[in-house]
Design a protein around this motif. Structure first.
Motif, mmCIF file in Angstrom:
data_model
loop_
_atom_site.group_PDB
_atom_site.id
_atom_site.type_symbol
_atom_site.label_atom_id
_atom_site.label_comp_id
_atom_site.label_asym_id
_atom_site.label_seq_id
_atom_site.Cartn_x
_atom_site.Cartn_y
_atom_site.Cartn_z
ATOM 1 N N PRO A 97 50.339 26.631 65.729
ATOM 2 C CA PRO A 97 50.799 27.526 65.278
ATOM 3 C C PRO A 97 50.636 28.891 65.011
ATOM 4 O O PRO A 97 49.237 28.921 64.907
ATOM 5 C CB PRO A 97 50.738 26.929 64.242
ATOM 6 N N PRO A 98 51.273 29.829 64.401
ATOM 7 C CA PRO A 98 50.737 30.947 64.079
ATOM 8 C C PRO A 98 50.148 31.103 62.638
ATOM 9 O O PRO A 98 49.363 31.675 63.246
ATOM 10 C CB PRO A 98 51.975 31.501 63.762
ATOM 11 N N LEU A 99 50.313 29.959 62.435
ATOM 12 C CA LEU A 99 48.969 30.307 60.996
ATOM 13 C C LEU A 99 47.630 30.075 61.402
ATOM 14 O O LEU A 99 46.840 30.882 60.862
ATOM 15 C CB LEU A 99 49.100 29.098 59.935
ATOM 16 N N ALA A 100 47.507 29.202 62.682
ATOM 17 C CA ALA A 100 45.763 29.437 63.281
ATOM 18 C C ALA A 100 45.768 30.472 63.888
ATOM 19 O O ALA A 100 44.869 31.043 63.805
ATOM 20 C CB ALA A 100 46.458 28.538 64.451
ATOM 21 N N VAL A 101 46.551 31.769 63.916
ATOM 22 C CA VAL A 101 46.353 33.064 64.354
ATOM 23 C C VAL A 101 46.071 33.556 63.273
ATOM 24 O O VAL A 101 44.464 34.496 62.844
ATOM 25 C CB VAL A 101 47.184 34.130 65.524
ATOM 26 N N ALA A 102 47.122 33.690 62.449
ATOM 27 C CA ALA A 102 46.946 35.222 61.466
ATOM 28 C C ALA A 102 46.116 34.062 60.411
ATOM 29 O O ALA A 102 45.369 35.535 59.894
ATOM 30 C CB ALA A 102 48.420 34.246 60.276
ATOM 31 N N LEU A 103 45.136 33.322 60.012
ATOM 32 C CA LEU A 103 44.221 32.073 59.292
ATOM 33 C C LEU A 103 43.648 32.012 59.707
ATOM 34 O O LEU A 103 43.168 30.525 59.526
ATOM 35 C CB LEU A 103 45.221 31.474 57.919
ATOM 36 N N THR A 104 43.202 32.449 61.376
ATOM 37 C CA THR A 104 41.521 31.881 61.017
ATOM 38 C C THR A 104 40.521 32.103 60.152
ATOM 39 O O THR A 104 40.610 33.083 59.712
ATOM 40 C CB THR A 104 41.433 33.257 62.855
ATOM 41 N N GLY A 105 40.156 30.381 60.825
ATOM 42 C CA GLY A 105 39.308 30.409 59.800
ATOM 43 C C GLY A 105 39.136 29.813 57.975
ATOM 44 O O GLY A 105 38.498 29.412 57.123
ATOM 45 N N MET A 106 40.852 29.662 57.694
ATOM 46 C CA MET A 106 41.374 29.356 56.179
ATOM 47 C C MET A 106 41.869 27.886 56.909
ATOM 48 O O MET A 106 43.298 27.629 56.598
ATOM 49 C CB MET A 106 42.437 30.005 55.933
ATOM 50 N N ASP A 107 40.897 26.743 56.628
ATOM 51 C CA ASP A 107 41.282 25.504 57.481
ATOM 52 C C ASP A 107 41.848 24.817 56.209
ATOM 53 O O ASP A 107 43.334 23.946 56.316
ATOM 54 C CB ASP A 107 40.445 24.796 57.936
ATOM 55 N N TRP A 108 42.097 25.338 55.071
ATOM 56 C CA TRP A 108 42.876 25.176 54.083
ATOM 57 C C TRP A 108 44.660 25.635 54.214
ATOM 58 O O TRP A 108 45.550 24.942 53.283
ATOM 59 C CB TRP A 108 42.540 25.663 52.359
ATOM 60 N N SER A 109 44.955 25.782 55.011
ATOM 61 C CA SER A 109 46.324 26.481 55.558
ATOM 62 C C SER A 109 46.832 25.139 56.292
ATOM 63 O O SER A 109 48.124 24.819 56.637
ATOM 64 C CB SER A 109 45.912 28.021 56.387
ATOM 65 N N ASP A 110 46.160 24.220 56.581
ATOM 66 C CA ASP A 110 46.467 22.952 57.710
ATOM 67 C C ASP A 110 47.319 22.438 56.507
ATOM 68 O O ASP A 110 48.460 21.644 56.910
ATOM 69 C CB ASP A 110 45.690 22.089 58.210
ATOM 70 N N GLY A 111 47.207 22.789 54.568
ATOM 71 C CA GLY A 111 48.571 22.342 53.903
ATOM 72 C C GLY A 111 49.091 21.897 55.023
ATOM 73 O O GLY A 111 50.122 21.210 54.063
ATOM 74 N N PHE A 112 50.166 23.531 55.067
ATOM 75 C CA PHE A 112 51.090 23.439 55.263
ATOM 76 C C PHE A 112 51.791 21.954 56.575
ATOM 77 O O PHE A 112 52.682 22.050 56.562
ATOM 78 C CB PHE A 112 51.175 25.141 55.817
#
Length: 151
Positions: A97-112
């Motif tokens: 998922p692109p958020l894994a690259v864009a928001l590395t270390g921000m595990d809360w982004s997995d909420g999407f």
């Protein structure tokens, strides 16, 4: 001869450069203002909106859900998923998922992703009392989620 490393290529191109700075700045601002649990909830709401705008369609078996989800993910270049039925749950593994690259270390982004999958399962008639939750990522470019009884 140049070495070929697909994971390096993905990390370099996993999120469009034209959006990368904006997405990171937006996430940093969100993180400065909201606690992690609220950020995960916000991302899940955004994910459910995405699911609403990208309906999963008619599916009867879990394999059909996986195929339909991967069709949508492919159209928007958001990686792919695998769904595996387990005792009392469905494990969802989402790769690249692109958020894994864009928001590395921000595990809360997995909420999407949790919100998207939950929205799709709701479209398919998911029973009350079930929810999709993000779990600890098994690798930097893999996300794991689980559809199970809400706790």
């Amino acid at each position: 001869m140049t070495s070929f490393d697909p994971s390096t290529l993905f990390r370099a191109r996993g999120c469009s450069r034209q959006w990368l700075g904006f997405v990171r700045a937006l996430a940093e601002e969100f993180a400065a203002e909201l606690p992690e649990h609220e950020l995960a909830t916000l991302m899940a709401r955004i994910g459910r909106r995405f699911a609403h705008r990208h309906p999963i369609g008619e599916c009867v078996a879990l394999g059909e859900v996986e195929t339909a989800a991967n069709r949508i993910w492919g159209e928007v270049e958001w990686g792919q998923c695998r769904m595996e039925e387990q005792a009392g749950s469905v494990e969802i593994t989402h790769a690249a998922p692109p958020l894994a690259v864009a928001l590395t270390g921000m595990d809360w982004s997995d909420g999407f992703l949790a919100g998207v999958y939950e929205g799709w399962f709701q479209q398919l008639g998911m029973l009350a009392g079930l929810a999709v939750n993000a779990e600890r990522p098994p690798a930097p470019d893999l996300r794991r989620l689980r559809l199970a009884r809400a706790v």
